[in-house]
Design an enzyme around this catalytic site. Structure first.
Site, PDB file in Angstrom:
ATOM      1  CE  LYS A 249      -3.950  -2.303   2.042  1.00  0.00           C
ATOM      2  NZ  LYS A 249      -4.865  -2.471   3.177  1.00  0.00           N
ATOM      3  CG  HIS A 414     -11.603  17.996 -16.596  1.00  0.00           C
ATOM      4  ND1 HIS A 414     -10.833  17.400 -17.563  1.00  0.00           N
ATOM      5  CD2 HIS A 414     -11.545  17.180 -15.521  1.00  0.00           C
ATOM      6  CE1 HIS A 414     -10.319  16.265 -17.092  1.00  0.00           C
ATOM      7  NE2 HIS A 414     -10.742  16.116 -15.850  1.00  0.00           N
TER       8      HIS A 414
END
Length: 419
Positions: A249, A414
């Site tokens: 992780k 966007h």
């Protein structure tokens, strides 16, 4: 003369002045009074515990949103996946596709469920997926598998470390029996030894079947770890179950050349006219973009080179019940774009850290299982195919975002979709 950030300097000056103020000091001081916000009577999921928590939280509107009737009906299904349960979170889910994958395990067209709150994301992956499909699909190949856990041992000297390793290398067969006694799916495939002065790091590598396997390898390695501490002829000064060599992780460079989870590569060759039709740019310009951003990535110290694997993987992981925190390591990899002798665009991705599973973890929860079922990839025998789909999805996203930058559409998309 170096430039000075005036805003930062003024901010620090203000802090310096505030430290003379008793009210400022009091804000930062420890507070020892008891809290009225105690809701954790027990970690277990029972109707009584859930009601107790919401009585303590006292916000009925939040309760209606998080603990709706459908959630209450399915509440027991979450008991093995979460502690201190108060409800469920609703995420918007869209699908990108058809995404055609010509893989060793994934074969066919997929509508890929993506859970996200980022406008323009699903549209971008949908465009890339359609371009790949129009080009005959992407070839995808699972290259390797393996999940690691890495105990660390500290000794008084290098001599003791060497003596420990000399004993250790004779024990693999016994370690394998111990580790595999804890799981019906996991197989201990290798143990690598790393000596750093008087420290020894062991890299336990497992095959985990169709599970992502992180809990599996932790439990299996812990049994071996306890055995080592009890039977080693050289006692370590101290030792820990994981010495942070696994890359669990977190972004790391060691698995860029090896594997953690599933390592997959995918490629596609796209005719120039399709690049123009779907992306409104040219193969040459996309290759130039790749060259410039590769140098930019090197200058910034990026591990691997890619545009935005994290977008695809976070949305896919959340939708399909994967461990979303694994995106930190899974989003490392290499993207390449080149112009072929025929003027076509060759594009490839290689991801060595795909932590995906089709059983266990969150894959059996109602919504997450539904997303895997949409893909036809829930259950045993499907994890390798899911990894190939994930890599091809990342390839679709790389094509789409690079095309948007090259055509000057990135900001426009966007602005249009996010507003």
């Amino acid at each position: 003369m170096p430039k000075v950030n005036l805003h930062k300097r003024d901010y620090l000056d203000n802090i310096d002045q505030d430290f003379a103020n008793p009210e400022f000091i009091d804000k930062l001081a420890p507070k020892f009074h008891s809290s009225d916000l105690r809701v954790n009577r027990s970690p277990y999921l029972t109707e009584r515990n859930v009601n107790y928590r919401w009585k303590a939280l006292g916000n009925e509107e939040c309760r209606r949103q998080l603990l709706d009737p459908h959630t209450q009906e399915q509440m027991a299904l979450y008991s093995k996946n979460i502690e201190f349960f108060v409800g469920t979170l609703k995420m918007p889910v869209g699908t990108a596709g058809p995404l055609r994958v010509n893989g060793l395990f994934a074969q066919g067209d997929y509508q890929v469920p993506l859970a996200t709150t980022e406008a323009a994301l699903v549209a971008s992956y949908n465009r890339g997926a359609n371009l790949i499909t129009a080009s005959g699909g992407a070839s995808a190949m699972l290259l390797n598998e393996g999940v690691t856990r890495t105990p660390g041992f500290a000794f008084k000297s290098l001599i003791e470390a060497g003596q420990f390793v000399a004993w250790l290398v004779t024990q693999f067969d016994h370690f394998k029996v111990l580790a595999e006694s804890t799981t019906s799916h996991g197989k201990l495939s290798d143990i690598n030894v790393n000596i750093e002065g008087n420290h020894v790091y062991l890299v336990f590598e497992y095959l985990t079947g169709d599970a992502s396997g992180q809990n599996m390898v932790t439990i299996a390695t812990n049994v071996v770890f306890d055995y080592i501490l009890a039977h080693s002829p050289i006692d370590p000064d101290y030792a820990f179950l994981d010495g942070n060599l696994s890359g669990d992780k977190k972004a790391n460079s060691q698995t860029l050349r090896s594997v953690r989870g599933k390592k997959v590569t995918a490629e596609v060759t796209i005719p120039e006219e399709l690049v123009q039709k779907y992306l409104h740019t040219t193969p040459k310009k996309m290759a130039q973009f790749g060259q410039m951003t590769t140098v930019g990535g090197a200058l910034s110290g990026t591990i691997g080179i890619n545009a935005h694997y994290a977008n695809a993987l976070a949305a896919l992981y959340i939708a399909c019940g994967q461990d979303a925190a694994c995106v930190a390591e899974s989003a490392i990899g290499m993207t390449r774009m080149e112009v072929t002798d025929e003027g076509q665009l060759y594009a490839s991705v290689t991801l060595p850290n795909l932590m995906v599973g089709t059983v266990g973890g969150g894959t059996g929860l109602p919504s997450q299982k539904a997303c895997l079922d949409l893909l036809g990839l829930h259950g045993n025998g499907k994890s390798q195919a899911l990894a190939e789909v994930a890599a091809t999805l990342c390839l679709a996203g790389e094509l789409s975002i690079v095309g948007a930058f090259c055509a000057g559409h990135f900001s426009r998309a966007h602005h249009k979709l996010a507003r």
